[in-house]
Enzyme design. Structure first.
Site, short mmCIF file in Angstrom:
data_model
loop_
_atom_site.label_atom_id
_atom_site.label_comp_id
_atom_site.label_asym_id
_atom_site.label_seq_id
_atom_site.Cartn_x
_atom_site.Cartn_y
_atom_site.Cartn_z
N PRO A 2 0.84 -1.21 0.00
CA PRO A 2 0.00 0.00 0.00
C PRO A 2 0.87 1.26 0.00
O PRO A 2 1.81 1.36 0.78
CB PRO A 2 -0.78 -0.12 1.31
CG PRO A 2 -0.66 -1.53 1.73
CD PRO A 2 0.63 -2.03 1.18
N GLU A 3 0.57 2.18 -0.89
CA GLU A 3 1.30 3.43 -0.98
C GLU A 3 0.35 4.56 -0.55
O GLU A 3 -0.74 4.29 -0.06
CB GLU A 3 1.82 3.64 -2.42
CG GLU A 3 2.68 2.48 -2.90
CD GLU A 3 3.20 2.66 -4.33
OE1 GLU A 3 3.31 3.80 -4.80
OE2 GLU A 3 3.49 1.64 -4.98
N HIS A 91 -5.40 -14.55 9.71
CA HIS A 91 -4.35 -13.55 9.92
C HIS A 91 -4.87 -12.23 10.50
O HIS A 91 -4.36 -11.17 10.18
CB HIS A 91 -3.60 -13.27 8.61
CG HIS A 91 -3.17 -14.49 7.89
ND1 HIS A 91 -2.25 -15.39 8.42
CD2 HIS A 91 -3.54 -15.01 6.68
CE1 HIS A 91 -2.08 -16.38 7.56
NE2 HIS A 91 -2.84 -16.19 6.52
N ARG A 110 1.41 -11.52 5.88
CA ARG A 110 2.87 -11.61 5.88
C ARG A 110 3.54 -10.91 7.05
O ARG A 110 4.73 -11.08 7.28
CB ARG A 110 3.39 -11.07 4.54
CG ARG A 110 2.88 -11.93 3.38
CD ARG A 110 3.21 -11.34 2.05
NE ARG A 110 4.62 -11.38 1.77
CZ ARG A 110 5.18 -10.83 0.68
NH1 ARG A 110 4.42 -10.18 -0.17
NH2 ARG A 110 6.46 -10.92 0.48
N ARG A 149 22.11 15.36 -8.06
CA ARG A 149 22.02 13.97 -7.61
C ARG A 149 22.23 13.03 -8.79
O ARG A 149 21.60 13.15 -9.83
CB ARG A 149 20.62 13.70 -6.99
CG ARG A 149 20.35 14.52 -5.74
CD ARG A 149 21.15 14.06 -4.55
NE ARG A 149 20.84 12.69 -4.19
CZ ARG A 149 20.03 12.35 -3.18
NH1 ARG A 149 19.46 13.26 -2.45
NH2 ARG A 149 19.82 11.07 -2.91
#
Ligand SMILES: [Zn+2]
Length: 268
Positions: A2-3, A91, A110, A149
């Site tokens: 998830p972002e 879970h 997980r 950079r």
């Protein structure tokens, strides 16, 4: 994983629980307790004052110096179930019981994510970069972040200490929308490209939030429902499929250890 759009989608779908009182918390798997600055029982009987998001973290502001921070790791889900509704599924590691009869459920096959009970929230987020949907994130700021950079622009975009909340999906999508190759050294972007990328990041994140996030396997919103942005992805997960702009097959390459999807023709 998830972002920003997925965590924001969850936040919005559970927002109606602001001001509800936390009755108790069940922890079924102690391994998901990532940090405990105080005893969670201290929060029982206290209202949830605000439900916020910082980067990929969901934050429950309880009392001053008493916060609950949730991170979903790779596959975590955080959703509410209504009064009387059965708790079902494997879970399930933690349940927050509220006085409005609802429960907030943390489920994670997980277990890369977890809950944190944090006193000093400013210290916790002190190294985190700017929020890309806030006004503070603009072309001037991105120009400063990329200046000189040598690292690939894709890798720079994933650095949470520079920009918060962008992961693999939205980095690839934003770079495609901006027409910039992911492997370009960040410092090589021109002023015009920096402006395009700034707008593309905001646009892609906002569009995904409108579609309630991207679900490949695991992501569910705060109602435990799938998102819809996976139907709108231009490049991510579409290796060898035709580019939606030029029709040529899309490429995939590992950049900074992360699988990256792009069009050799439309991005330069
Ligand atoms: Zn193309």
């Amino acid at each position: 994983m998830p972002e920003l759009p997925e965590v924001e989608t969850i936040r919005r779908s559970i927002l109606s629980n602001e001001n509800a009182i936390l009755v108790k918390i069940d922890i079924f798997h102690p391994g998901i307790l990532r940090r405990q600055d105080f005893d969670p029982a201290e929060l029982y009987g206290q209202p949830i004052r605000r439900i916020a998001r910082r980067g990929k973290f969901l934050v429950f502001f309880m009392q001053e110096e008493r916060h609950i921070i949730v991170h979903l790791g790779m596959s975590g889900r955080f959703y509410m179930i209504e009064k009387g509704q059965e708790l079902s599924g494997k879970h399930i590691h933690a349940v927050l019981h509220l006085d409005n009869g609802r429960r907030l459920v943390y489920q994670d096959a997980r277990r890369f994510g977890g809950l944190r009970f944090v006193i000093d929230i400013e210290d916790f987020f002190c190294r985190m970069g700017c929020e890309p949907l806030e006004d503070e994130f603009n072309a001037d700021l991105l120009a400063k972040l990329v200046k000189d950079r040598k690292v690939a622009i894709k890798t720079l975009m994933l650095n949470q200490n520079l920009i918060a909340g962008i992961g693999n999906i939205y980095a690839d999508e934003a770079l495609f929308a901006a027409g910039i190759l992911p492997q370009r050294p960040a410092g090589s972007l021109t002023t015009v490209e920096v402006e395009r990328l700034t707008q593309a990041i905001k646009q892609v994140l906002n569009e995904s939030i409108e579609q309630r996030g991207t679900t490949f396997r695991d992501f569910r919103d705060g109602y435990n429902k799938s998102g819809g942005f996976q139907h709108h992805l231009q490049v991510y997960g579409r290796i060898n499929e035709p580019c939606r702009l030029c029709g040529r097959p899309l490429a995939r390459e590992r950049i900074g250890g992360r699988s990256s999807h792009y069009c050799r023709h439309c991005q330069s």
